[in-house]
Write an enzyme that holds these catalytic residues in place. Structure first.
Site, PDB file in Angstrom:
ATOM      1  N   CYS A  51      10.572  -2.540  -9.916  1.00  0.00           N
ATOM      2  CA  CYS A  51       9.875  -1.708  -8.925  1.00  0.00           C
ATOM      3  C   CYS A  51      10.861  -0.999  -7.999  1.00  0.00           C
ATOM      4  O   CYS A  51      10.588   0.113  -7.546  1.00  0.00           O
ATOM      5  CB  CYS A  51       8.865  -2.544  -8.148  1.00  0.00           C
ATOM      6  SG  CYS A  51       7.449  -3.017  -9.169  1.00  0.00           S
ATOM      7  N   CYS A  64      10.677  -6.218  -6.840  1.00  0.00           N
ATOM      8  CA  CYS A  64      11.490  -6.729  -7.938  1.00  0.00           C
ATOM      9  C   CYS A  64      12.426  -5.596  -8.389  1.00  0.00           C
ATOM     10  O   CYS A  64      12.285  -4.444  -7.968  1.00  0.00           O
ATOM     11  CB  CYS A  64      10.604  -7.204  -9.086  1.00  0.00           C
ATOM     12  SG  CYS A  64       9.749  -5.877  -9.971  1.00  0.00           S
ATOM     13  N   HIS A  99       1.932   2.020  -3.382  1.00  0.00           N
ATOM     14  CA  HIS A  99       0.910   2.774  -4.122  1.00  0.00           C
ATOM     15  C   HIS A  99       0.992   4.263  -3.794  1.00  0.00           C
ATOM     16  O   HIS A  99       0.767   5.114  -4.659  1.00  0.00           O
ATOM     17  CB  HIS A  99      -0.493   2.270  -3.791  1.00  0.00           C
ATOM     18  CG  HIS A  99      -0.849   0.964  -4.420  1.00  0.00           C
ATOM     19  ND1 HIS A  99      -0.523   0.626  -5.719  1.00  0.00           N
ATOM     20  CD2 HIS A  99      -1.527  -0.107  -3.915  1.00  0.00           C
ATOM     21  CE1 HIS A  99      -0.979  -0.574  -6.000  1.00  0.00           C
ATOM     22  NE2 HIS A  99      -1.589  -1.054  -4.920  1.00  0.00           N
ATOM     23  N   GLU A 129       0.827  -1.216   0.000  1.00  0.00           N
ATOM     24  CA  GLU A 129       0.000   0.000   0.000  1.00  0.00           C
ATOM     25  C   GLU A 129       0.854   1.256   0.000  1.00  0.00           C
ATOM     26  O   GLU A 129       0.531   2.232  -0.672  1.00  0.00           O
ATOM     27  CB  GLU A 129      -0.967  -0.005   1.190  1.00  0.00           C
ATOM     28  CG  GLU A 129      -1.992  -1.126   1.164  1.00  0.00           C
ATOM     29  CD  GLU A 129      -2.832  -1.206  -0.107  1.00  0.00           C
ATOM     30  OE1 GLU A 129      -3.032  -0.178  -0.791  1.00  0.00           O
ATOM     31  OE2 GLU A 129      -3.278  -2.315  -0.438  1.00  0.00           O
TER      32      GLU A 129
END
Length: 166
Positions: free
Chosen positions: A151, A148, A117, A114
Site C-alpha cells: 500500500c 504495508c 480511499h 478513509e
C-alpha cells in the site's frame, strides 16, 4: 495526517450541523445518526481551498452509510477526495482525559484509512495494514497506524512522495 501523507494540512472553520437535512438524520439505538453520504455532499458543495488534495470532516455524531447498516466509522469518496470520520464510537463513552489518547489513535487510524480511499486505495488483503477493512473497534485497535509495503507503493504512485523520508 501531515506526516502520514507527506503533505501540508490545515483546519477549516466548523460547519454547523443544522445544514444536515432532517430526512438524513435518524434515531438508532437511542441516539441520533447522520447519513454519511450527506456529509460528503455538503463538503463537496463547499468551496475547497486552492491546491487541496483531500478534505476530511470529523464529527462527534454517529454515522450510518445506508438504512440497512447500523453504523460506519468513516466514509470517503474515491472520486471527489472528500471524506468523513466520526469519533462517536471511538471514545468508549464520553471523551475525557482518560480515553483521549486511545480515541485519538483510533481517529488517526480511521481517518488515514478513509484518506487512503480518497487516493483510490481499496481495502488491503495482502498484509497487516491501515487499509484493512474493519467491522468493529476490536479490529480497528488491532490495525496498525501504517501502510504495508504494497500500500505504501500504491500511495507513492498516487502521491509521488519519498518512501525513504522519515
Amino acid at each position: 495526517m501531515q506526516i502520514f501523507f507527506q503533505t501540508s494540512s490545515g483546519l477549516l472553520n466548523p460547519t454547523d450541523e443544522r445544514v444536515i437535512p432532517t430526512k438524513d438524520i435518524r434515531t438508532h439505538e437511542n441516539h441520533q445518526q447522520i447519513l454519511a453520504s450527506t456529509v460528503l455532499d455538503i463538503l463537496y458543495k463547499e468551496e475547497k481551498p486552492a491546491n487541496t488534495l483531500a478534505l476530511m470532516a470529523i464529527t462527534e455524531k454517529d454515522l450510518f452509510p445506508s438504512e440497512n447498516w447500523n453504523y460506519v466509522f468513516g466514509l470517503a469518496s474515491y472520486t471527489k477526495r472528500i471524506g468523513v470520520s466520526s469519533i462517536y464510537r471511538l471514545q468508549n463513552s464520553k471523551l475525557d482525559s482518560l480515553n483521549f489518547d486511545l480515541c485519538l489513535k483510533r481517529l488517526i487510524n480511521i481517518s488515514s484509512h478513509e484518506i487512503g480511499h480518497m487516493f483510490k486505495m481499496k481495502h488491503c488483503i495482502t498484509a497487516h495494514c491501515v487499509m484493512n477493512g474493519s467491522n468493529g473497534l476490536h479490529e480497528t485497535d488491532l490495525s496498525p497506524n501504517r501502510l504495508c509495503s504494497e500500500c505504501q507503493k500504491k500511495l507513492q504512485l498516487a502521491r509521488g512522495f519519498d518512501l525513504q523520508k522519515d
